[in-house]
Write a protein that holds these residues in place. Structure first.
Motif, PDB file in Angstrom:
ATOM      1  N   GLU A  11      12.566  -3.291 -31.023  1.00 36.27           N
ATOM      2  CA  GLU A  11      11.637  -4.202 -31.680  1.00 36.27           C
ATOM      3  C   GLU A  11      10.396  -3.397 -32.021  1.00 36.27           C
ATOM      4  O   GLU A  11       9.722  -2.882 -31.139  1.00 36.27           O
ATOM      5  CB  GLU A  11      11.258  -5.357 -30.758  1.00 36.27           C
ATOM      6  N   GLN A  12      10.114  -3.253 -33.296  1.00 32.75           N
ATOM      7  CA  GLN A  12       8.945  -2.509 -33.771  1.00 32.75           C
ATOM      8  C   GLN A  12       8.895  -1.118 -33.127  1.00 32.75           C
ATOM      9  O   GLN A  12       7.885  -0.700 -32.573  1.00 32.75           O
ATOM     10  CB  GLN A  12       7.665  -3.286 -33.498  1.00 32.75           C
ATOM     11  N   SER A  13       9.988  -0.409 -33.148  1.00 31.18           N
ATOM     12  CA  SER A  13      10.136   0.965 -32.643  1.00 31.18           C
ATOM     13  C   SER A  13      10.109   1.082 -31.118  1.00 31.18           C
ATOM     14  O   SER A  13      10.105   2.178 -30.586  1.00 31.18           O
ATOM     15  CB  SER A  13       9.077   1.888 -33.237  1.00 31.18           C
ATOM     16  N   SER A  14      10.059  -0.030 -30.402  1.00 32.54           N
ATOM     17  CA  SER A  14      10.082   0.009 -28.937  1.00 32.54           C
ATOM     18  C   SER A  14      11.453  -0.410 -28.447  1.00 32.54           C
ATOM     19  O   SER A  14      12.050  -1.357 -28.967  1.00 32.54           O
ATOM     20  CB  SER A  14       9.033  -0.938 -28.360  1.00 32.54           C
ATOM     21  N   ARG A  15      11.956   0.292 -27.444  1.00 33.73           N
ATOM     22  CA  ARG A  15      13.236  -0.081 -26.851  1.00 33.73           C
ATOM     23  C   ARG A  15      13.033  -1.288 -25.944  1.00 33.73           C
ATOM     24  O   ARG A  15      12.075  -1.346 -25.192  1.00 33.73           O
ATOM     25  CB  ARG A  15      13.814   1.072 -26.059  1.00 33.73           C
ATOM     26  N   THR A  16      13.942  -2.239 -26.023  1.00 33.93           N
ATOM     27  CA  THR A  16      13.849  -3.439 -25.193  1.00 33.93           C
ATOM     28  C   THR A  16      15.196  -3.728 -24.536  1.00 33.93           C
ATOM     29  O   THR A  16      16.247  -3.389 -25.072  1.00 33.93           O
ATOM     30  CB  THR A  16      13.437  -4.674 -26.017  1.00 33.93           C
ATOM     31  N   ILE A  17      15.138  -4.322 -23.354  1.00 32.94           N
ATOM     32  CA  ILE A  17      16.338  -4.833 -22.698  1.00 32.94           C
ATOM     33  C   ILE A  17      16.014  -6.222 -22.151  1.00 32.94           C
ATOM     34  O   ILE A  17      14.872  -6.515 -21.821  1.00 32.94           O
ATOM     35  CB  ILE A  17      16.857  -3.924 -21.567  1.00 32.94           C
ATOM     36  N   ASP A  18      17.004  -7.072 -22.113  1.00 35.83           N
ATOM     37  CA  ASP A  18      16.855  -8.397 -21.521  1.00 35.83           C
ATOM     38  C   ASP A  18      17.459  -8.364 -20.126  1.00 35.83           C
ATOM     39  O   ASP A  18      18.563  -7.855 -19.923  1.00 35.83           O
ATOM     40  CB  ASP A  18      17.581  -9.456 -22.355  1.00 35.83           C
TER      41      ASP A  18
END
Length: 51
Positions: A11-18
């Motif tokens: 998201e917007q160049s940031s890595r995310t995990i749920d």
């Protein structure tokens, strides 16, 4: 607890995990403290958590 595949999204160049968990029988204050604690073994840039 069963291991599940990790899916890393961006998201917007940031890595995310749920991350999901069962909170049955626990009070909201204790859950929030656990969520905000720095996970063991994680170093570097501070984590940004949204819940």
């Amino acid at each position: 607890m069963l291991p599940t595949p990790i899916e890393i999204t961006r998201e917007q160049s940031s890595r995310t995990i749920d991350v999901t968990c069962n909170t049955k029988g626990r009070n909201l204050d204790a859950i929030a403290k656990d969520i905000n604690a720095q996970p063991k073994g994680v170093t570097g840039t501070p984590l940004i958590m949204e819940y």
